[in-house]
Design an enzyme around this catalytic site. Structure first.
Site, PDB file in Angstrom:
ATOM      1  N   LYS A 192       0.852  -1.201   0.000  1.00 42.86           N
ATOM      2  CA  LYS A 192       0.000   0.000   0.000  1.00 42.86           C
ATOM      3  C   LYS A 192       0.879   1.240   0.000  1.00 42.86           C
ATOM      4  O   LYS A 192       1.925   1.249   0.647  1.00 42.86           O
ATOM      5  CB  LYS A 192      -0.852  -0.031   1.282  1.00 42.86           C
ATOM      6  N   SER A 223      -9.157   3.957  10.424  1.00 49.00           N
ATOM      7  CA  SER A 223      -9.594   5.345  10.566  1.00 49.00           C
ATOM      8  C   SER A 223     -10.692   5.601   9.530  1.00 49.00           C
ATOM      9  O   SER A 223     -11.875   5.373   9.794  1.00 49.00           O
ATOM     10  CB  SER A 223      -8.375   6.254  10.386  1.00 49.00           C
ATOM     11  N   GLY A 225     -11.087   3.805   6.930  1.00 51.64           N
ATOM     12  CA  GLY A 225     -11.457   2.497   6.377  1.00 51.64           C
ATOM     13  C   GLY A 225     -10.868   2.252   4.999  1.00 51.64           C
ATOM     14  O   GLY A 225     -10.992   1.151   4.452  1.00 51.64           O
TER      15      GLY A 225
HETATM   16  C1  R5P Z   1      -1.171   3.236   8.568  1.00 50.19           C
HETATM   17  O1  R5P Z   1      -0.141   2.797   8.109  1.00 50.19           O
HETATM   18  C2  R5P Z   1      -1.967   2.515   9.614  1.00 50.19           C
HETATM   19  O2  R5P Z   1      -1.326   1.354  10.059  1.00 50.19           O
HETATM   20  C3  R5P Z   1      -3.349   2.182   9.118  1.00 50.19           C
HETATM   21  O3  R5P Z   1      -3.237   1.260   8.042  1.00 50.19           O
HETATM   22  C4  R5P Z   1      -4.052   3.415   8.640  1.00 50.19           C
HETATM   23  O4  R5P Z   1      -3.868   4.476   9.529  1.00 50.19           O
HETATM   24  C5  R5P Z   1      -5.525   3.150   8.476  1.00 50.19           C
HETATM   25  O5  R5P Z   1      -6.113   4.323   8.037  1.00 50.19           O
HETATM   26  P1  R5P Z   1      -7.376   4.305   7.108  1.00 50.19           P
HETATM   27  O6  R5P Z   1      -8.411   3.449   7.769  1.00 50.19           O
HETATM   28  O7  R5P Z   1      -7.780   5.751   7.024  1.00 50.19           O
HETATM   29  O8  R5P Z   1      -6.929   3.767   5.778  1.00 50.19           O
END
Ligand code: R5P
Length: 298
Positions: A192, A223, A225
Site C-alpha cells: 500500500k 480510521s 477504512g
Molecule cells: C497506517 O499505516 C496505519 O497502520 C493504518 O493502516 C491506517 O492508519 C488506516 O487508516 P485508514 O483506515 O484511514 O486507511
C-alpha cells in the site's frame, strides 16, 4: 492503601474499573469543567493516597482537547509530588513520528515530551502505531500487544482451518506474523502507498493465491477504512470466500463502517482502546499485568 492509586478521566471509566479491580485500587475520576470560551479546567475531588499514581485517559475522540486536559491533570499530580504512570489506550499522533514533508513537526515527540515534563516516567499504550516512538528520549513507553486477545476472539467466532492472515501494508507485517502464528495459518503482506499530500491510499494487486480462503486482514487501526476496504475489494476480486478484519483501534471515522461493509468485509474484531458500543475485546487484563510488573520493578 493500594500500591498505586488510579486517577481517570470520565470517558475512561470502563478501563479504570477493569484495571482497578485487578490492581486492588479504587478509581478516582477527574471532573472536567468547560467554559463558554472553549477553555476548560480539571478537578480531583480527593487527593490520591499512594505516592504512585496511574493516570488513565483516552485521547480519542477529540485528541487535541484531550491532550490539553491530560496536561492539566498531570500538572496537578506533579505539583502534589506524585510519581506518575500513564495509560493511554490509543496513542494519538503516533503516526506523525517523523518529518514526512519538510517543515513538519514530529507531533508524537512534542506530545510525549510534554507528558514527561509534567512527571510521567512510564507511558503504557496498546499497539502503538510505530516502534520508532518506543525509543523516544522523554519517557519509557510500553506498547502492549492486543494480538493475543484478537486471536482469541477470532478463534472463538470462526473456523480458522481455511483462513489466511493478510497485512494491508508492509507496516502491519509483524502484526500479521503474530496473528497467523497464533492461529496456525499462513500470512501474506499487501503493498500500500499513501500520497503524503492528498492522503490518498493506493493498494497494489496481489500475486499470491487466496481463492476459496477466509481472509483475515489485520492492522493496528481503522480510521477512514480506506486501507482495509481497498485490501478487501482486491481479495474478493481474487476469489476469497470471506474477508474479515481484526484491528486494535477502531477510530472508524465518518462513513468508514459503510465503506468497509460495501467492500465485502464480513466480521470485524476490535478492542475497547476506543469507546465503541460494539467493542467486545477488553484489554484491561493485559494492561493491569503490565502495570503490576512495572510497579514491582521499583
Ligand atoms: C497506517 O499505516 C496505519 O497502520 C493504518 O493502516 C491506517 O492508519 C488506516 O487508516 P485508514 O483506515 O484511514 O486507511
Amino acid at each position: 492503601m493500594a500500591e498505586i492509586s488510579i486517577v481517570h478521566t470520565a470517558e475512561s471509566q470502563d478501563l479504570a474499573t477493569g484495571i482497578g479491580q485487578r490492581l486492588g485500587s479504587r478509581p478516582m475520576p477527574v471532573s472536567e469543567i468547560p467554559f463558554m470560551d472553549g477553555e476548560l479546567k480539571v478537578r480531583l475531588a480527593e487527593k490520591p493516597e499512594s505516592p504512585e499514581v496511574l493516570f488513565i485517559t483516552r485521547l480519542y475522540p477529540n485528541p487535541n482537547r484531550s491532550i490539553v486536559r491530560a496536561l492539566f491533570v498531570l500538572h496537578y499530580l506533579n505539583s502534589i509530588g506524585k510519581r506518575i504512570r500513564m495509560f493511554v489506550p490509543y496513542m494519538a499522533y503516533a503516526r506523525q513520528d517523523r518529518e514526512f514533508l519538510e517543515g513538519e513537526s514530529v507531533s508524537i515527540e512534542a506530545v510525549l515530551s510534554q507528558f514527561a515534563h509534567f512527571g510521567v516516567t512510564d507511558l503504557f499504550t496498546v499497539d502503538v502505531h510505530s516502534e520508532k516512538s518506543l525509543s523516544n528520549k522523554s519517557l519509557r513507553m510500553h506498547s502492549i500487544s492486543a494480538i493475543p486477545a484478537l486471536a482469541e476472539a477470532v478463534k472463538g467466532a470462526m473456523d480458522t482451518k481455511n483462513a489466511i492472515v493478510i497485512s494491508p501494508d508492509k507496516g502491519a507485517a509483524a502484526r500479521a506474523n503474530g496473528l497467523s502464528s497464533l492461529l496456525g495459518v499462513e500470512n501474506f503482506a499487501m503493498d500500500k502507498s499513501r500520497d503524503r499530500v492528498t492522503g490518498e491510499v493506493k493498494t497494489a494487486d496481489i500475486n499470491f493465491d487466496v481463492k476459496g480462503k477466509d481472509a483475515i486482514i489485520v492492522d493496528d487501526m481503522v480510521s477512514t477504512g480506506g486501507s482495509i476496504a481497498n485490501a478487501s475489494s482486491i481479495l474478493h476480486s481474487h476469489g476469497c470466500r470471506s474477508v474479515s478484519a481484526a484491528f486494535t483501534h477502531a477510530l472508524l471515522v465518518g462513513n468508514s463502517r459503510e465503506k468497509l461493509s460495501s467492500s465485502g468485509i464480513g466480521r470485524m474484531f476490535f478492542t475497547n482502546t476506543i469507546s465503541n458500543s460494539d467493542a467486545a475485546i477488553d484489554i484491561s487484563g493485559e494492561v493491569a499485568k503490565a502495570v503490576i510488573g512495572n510497579v514491582k520493578e521499583l
